[in-house]
Design an enzyme around this catalytic site. Structure first.
Site, short mmCIF file in Angstrom:
data_model
loop_
_atom_site.label_atom_id
_atom_site.label_comp_id
_atom_site.label_asym_id
_atom_site.label_seq_id
_atom_site.Cartn_x
_atom_site.Cartn_y
_atom_site.Cartn_z
CG HIS A 356 -2.16 -0.76 1.05
ND1 HIS A 356 -3.30 -0.25 0.49
CD2 HIS A 356 -2.43 -2.05 1.36
CE1 HIS A 356 -4.24 -1.18 0.45
NE2 HIS A 356 -3.74 -2.29 0.98
CE LYS A 544 -7.06 13.86 -0.18
NZ LYS A 544 -7.11 12.61 -0.92
NE ARG A 545 -5.46 10.02 9.89
CZ ARG A 545 -5.19 9.05 10.75
NH1 ARG A 545 -5.89 7.93 10.74
NH2 ARG A 545 -4.22 9.19 11.62
CE LYS A 550 -3.65 10.73 2.84
NZ LYS A 550 -4.43 10.15 1.72
CB THR A 652 -10.39 4.92 -2.24
OG1 THR A 652 -10.12 5.22 -0.87
CG2 THR A 652 -9.66 3.66 -2.66
CE LYS A 656 -14.19 6.44 -0.28
NZ LYS A 656 -13.59 6.80 1.03
#
Ligand SMILES: *Cc1c(COP(=O)(O)O)cnc(C)c1O
Length: 813
Positions: A356, A544-545, A550, A652, A656
């Site tokens: 991952h 998101k986290r 990110k 992901t 969505k």
């Protein structure tokens, strides 16, 4: 199921009475939720039993998906949907004066995961059951799931998630299926009277793994698979042994507490926390109970052991359950009496592994000392696997010590879990094309060279049933009216929507649905956060986290920049926007918490300044969870997927949001690359460094954030506001570290480097959004291509290419 509304009402009222001693008048919403859950469980149980019998009768190969996390969220809505009784139940409840959506709100989110990895596992379960495939989840029943996040003065506060305080209506405790798991003790090889070697394990600590089974209901079929969550309990023997030491009852209680602590809480960290003993115990507890339980089910078939890998597939979600490999070896050798070679062949043939991440800090390794002390027999087996593997390398690369050392499973005082997972399995997959290429070409290059056929790609997916049909019913309905309902079980059919590209009435409908969803969110935000937002503004969503890679910080700095522009130049206007953030930071991640503080500070400044108020708002939604995601995603216009290229394995959230008609602003990273390939340049806003460029910079060290800071006046001004007196710093030095991270310490995630390009992409969005009709077309094109990202597609690929399983035909699919 229910023959009609009246039938449901009667059954429901009866259940309220028999289960809880209430009626529709005296029942609370929680009562009603529990009665409804228990009523549905009855219906589910019949198919659950039947599914199990069919699998046994047909000898279907069983897949066990081992994952430390299953972020399943609420189950009421998705079970009703999959059982196709949503309408009957909704209307029946309404007659009784109850609202289904109010009852749904009473269910606690099962937050047994951190983020993407755990949510992926949950989406996979839905697709497995829907496709009629015999695939089950093995996880842990954490007493406390992902923490509840609150913001106090802009700082994250973590509150325990006591989700089991209220009955979890879906689970069934199965004490008769308990498994014993052993820790510690001493292992010695002993020769028996016939001269064969066995291993004597003594002085270990034994505890019980008690399974709690949660049914996984397929959509519109009769398949009900199992998510088995293991809970740690002291063994009866242990209690008796310890309780006889009457004078030391306090010790007994401590002992009991330390044993059950194994499934007490979920580690709230999305990468691995180095060397935590309890975490390793959790991992082995999952692995040992799962492997023993899978072997027990296999035994019930009465087939020869040599057929094990034809009947059983053990899949590991990241390396956390990689001890499946030595544990299966242990069971096959020590309990079943197989020799090494036979055991090894069966193990390799059954186990497959999903990688991952390429972030090196997230690659799991455990100190030898710890593994040896906690898991003495497992350690011996790992050492043997390592020796045999190194010997085989020596034959291929004689004398190449460096190469062998770099590939070894046990090296530098550590057990390297990724190496163990690759060596002990028959399949290693990445989670998006780009990610798999990076694994093959860089991170796992030497392994790829040794075992090229083992590596493959399986781009992640999401269940479009939960994320569209359940989360965004109006859109789902309108799609079905436009193209029929084939897309529900064959998501590729969403492409049929492309025929509607020039259909003004349909485009208007898309726009109106989005607008209604935006109004619903505005009302909710007003109610929960007290912030007034403009439903006509662009809803720009970054959820998101919270993590450096990110780059929530890039978005935040850009908002500061826009604010400054409006303030400095009264004629400067922007297309009105609402910036949404939702993100949890790992409790020990100092930098991430500072970013939350910054976002909250920006929100405070922007939302309270009448000069900019009508053009922008910033909303930080606390406690990001599956339920929050389900609320906000249907209302999004813009999807922020701005990770530093090469760092996000797949993502992901991007899928969505696309499925719900949001347009992506994104780097060419993870699955964004595949989204871009499908929708084309005109329907996505890409920007920033490519992954090759990032990897090249990592290599040549030529990046200087200082240089960017000095040349770009916009960046300099904005960053200086973090350390000088400004509306954001208010003269305090809360954001000093962020400034130094970016300027002094060379900006690990290239935020400054990508800033200009990001700002330009945002500008294009502002322009394009004004052409309302054209924007709806772009949105439609995104929805139409999102079928590729259904987890049905992903699971179909795992099934045929890795697990080699087929649907059980008898379970009507
Ligand atoms: C989908 C999802 C994630 C993963 O989001 P990414 O943007 O892919 O990181 C995390 N948390 C929740 C609650 C989700 O639903």
């Amino acid at each position: 199921m229910f023959s009609g509304k009246e039938d449901f009402k009667q059954a429901f009222s009866e259940r309220l009475e028999t289960k809880l001693g209430k009626n529709a008048k005296t029942a609370t919403e929680v009562d009603a939720y529990r009665a409804l859950g228990s009523l549905l469980q009855d219906k589910i149980n019949k198919n659950w039993l039947r599914t199990d019998q069919e699998y046994k009768k047909n000898q279907n190969k069983q897949v066990y998906y081992f994952s430390m996390e299953f972020l399943i969220g609420r189950l009421l809505g998705s079970n009703l949907l999959n059982m196709q009784v949503l309408k009957v139940v909704e209307e029946g409840l309404r007659d009784l004066g109850l609202s289904l959506s109010a009852l749904e709100e009473k269910e606690n989110d099962a937050g047994l995961g951190n983020g993407g990895l755990g949510r992926l596992a949950a989406c996979f379960l839905d697709s497995l059951a829907t496709l009629g495939l015999a695939g089950h989840g093995y996880g842990l029943r954490y007493k406390y799931g992902m923490f509840h996040q609150q913001l106090v003065d802009g700082s994250q506060l973590e509150l325990p998630d006591n989700w089991l305080a209220q009955e979890f209506v879906w689970e069934v405790r199965r004490p008769e299926e308990t498994i014993e798991v052993r820790f510690g003790g001493k292992v010695s090889p002993i020769k028996d009277s016939l001269g064969s070697l066995y291993f004597d394990h003594r002085d270990y600590e034994q505890l019980q793994a008690v399974p709690y089974d949660v049914p996984v209901v397929g959509y519109n079929n009769e398949t009900v698979n199992t998510l088995r969550l293991w809970s740690a309990e002291p063994s009866a023997e242990d209690i008796i042994a310890k309780a006889s030491l009457k004078d030391d009852f306090g010790n007994f209680l401590d002992h009991r507490r330390s044993l059950t602590s194994i499934t007490e809480f979920l580690y709230p960290d999305d990468s691995n926390e180095e060397g935590k003993e309890l975490r390793l115990k959790q991992e082995y507890f999952l692995v040992s109970s799962g492997v023993q339980s899978a072997v027990r089910s296999f035994d019930e078939l009465g087939l020869p052991l040599s057929t094990f890998s034809n009947q059983v597939a053990l899949h590991i979600n990241d390396t956390h359950p990689a001890l499946v490999i030595p544990e299966l070896m242990r069971v096959l050798m020590d309990e079943k009496g197989l020799g090494w070679e036979k055991a090894w062949d069966l193990t390799q043939a059954s186990v497959s592994y999903t990688n991952h991440t390429t972030l090196s800090e997230a690659l799991e390794s455990w100190p030898i000392e710890l593994v040896q002390r906690l898991l003495p027999r497992i350690f011996m087996i790992i050492v043997e696997i390592n020796e045999r593997f190194c010997q085989s390398l020596w034959k291929t690369y004689p004398g190449d010590f460096d190469r062998i050392a770099s590939l070894a499973i046990v090296a530098d005082g550590q057990v390297k879990m990724a190496h163990l997972a690759i060596v002990g399995s028959h399949s290693v997959n990445g989670v998006a094309q780009l990610h798999t290429e990076i694994l093959k070409k860089r991170e796992m290059k030497s392994f790829y060279k040794s075992f090229p056929s083992r590596f493959n790609n399986k781009t992640n997916g999401i269940t479009h049933r939960r994320w569209l049909m359940h989360a965004n019913e109006p859109l789902a309905k309108s799609i079905t009216e436009a193209i029929g309902n084939d897309w529900i079980e064959q998501p590729g059919h969403l492409q049929d929507l492309l025929q509607k590209k020039n259909d003004n009435a349909f485009l208007d409908q898309l726009y109106d649905i989005k607008q209604q969803n935006k109004e619903d969110v505005a009302a909710w935000v007003k109610q929960t956060e007290g912030i007034t937002i403009d439903p006509l503004s662009i809803y720009d969503v970054h959820i998101k986290r919270l993590h450096g890679y990110k780059r929530q910080l890039l978005n935040a700095l850009h908002i500061m920049y826009l604010y400054n522009q409006i303030k400095l130049n009264r004629s400067f206007t922007i297309q009105p926007r609402t910036f949404f953030f939702a993100a949890k930071a790992a409790p020990s991640y100092y930098f991430a918490k500072k970013v939350i503080k910054l976002i909250d500070t920006i929100a405070g400044v922007v939302n309270n300044d009448p000069d900019v108020n009508d053009q922008m708002k910033v909303v930080f939604l606390p406690n990001y969870s599956v339920s929050t995601a389900e609320r906000i995603i249907p209302a999004a216009n813009v999807s922020e997927q701005i990770s530093l290229a090469s760092k996000e394995a797949s993502g992901t959230g991007n899928m969505k949001l696309m499925l719900n008609g949001a347009l992506t602003i994104g780097t060419m990273d993870g699955a964004n690359v595949e989204i871009h390939e499908l929708v084309g340049d005109d329907n996505i806003y890409t920007f920033g460094l490519s992954s090759e460029e990032v990897l090249e910079y990592d290599h040549n060290k030529l990046y200087s954030s200082q240089a960017v800071y000095e040349t770009d006046e916009r960046i300099r001004h904005t960053l200086n506001q973090l350390i000088h007196y400004s509306p954001f710093s208010k003269g305090e030095n809360v954001f000093e570290e962020l400034y130094h991270h970016l300027v002094t310490h060379n900006d690990e995630f290239f935020v400054l480097k990508d800033f200009a390009d990001y700002a330009a992409a945002q500008q294009r969005i502002s322009q394009d959004y004004q052409a309302k009709r054209q924007w709806s077309v772009k949105s439609l094109i995104n929805i139409a291509h999102s079928g590729t990202f259904s987890s049905d597609r992903t699971i179909q690929q795992y099934a045929t290419e890795i697990w080699r399983i087929q649907p059980a035909k008898t379970l009507k699919v």
